[in-house]
Design a protein around this motif. Sequence first.
Motif: not given
Length: 153
Positions: A81-85
């Motif tokens: 939930r900040a940089t990657f999914a």
Amino acid sequence: MTSTTRSEDGNGIQGTDGYGIDTDPDRIDITLVHHWLSTDAFWALGRSRDLVERSMHGSLNFGVYGPDGAQVAYARVVTDRATFAWLCDVYVDPAHRGRGLGVRLATAVRDHLAPYGLKRTLLATLDAHELYAKVGFVPVPDPEGLMVLSAER
């Protein structure tokens, strides 16, 4: 594609055709999702119920529900939930395919993740490139920069 409205609880999106998308983990039918993945999804055939449950608990889950409230599709997102999914385990029940639910589900995932400002959202697909392109996914521009650590090493 039909229009959608935000549900009263703020977690779901209800389409004018009666299909709704929700991120409420309590609505997910784990038994049904396990059945879909372990018996019909080529990437997850034979996956144990325990593994499905553990993967769900570590993920953001999306359910699509028919006009009668029964679950008809599923997707999960592994994310910090900040940089990657990573979008994975996208499945639409065969009886509900051909109604644009896959595109609507991928759109809901994209829109849900947008406020996080993620640098990258990835997915892997063998046969649904056209579907995901409709919501903005493109081939990896620098695949030589990606590596994988596989359990089959």
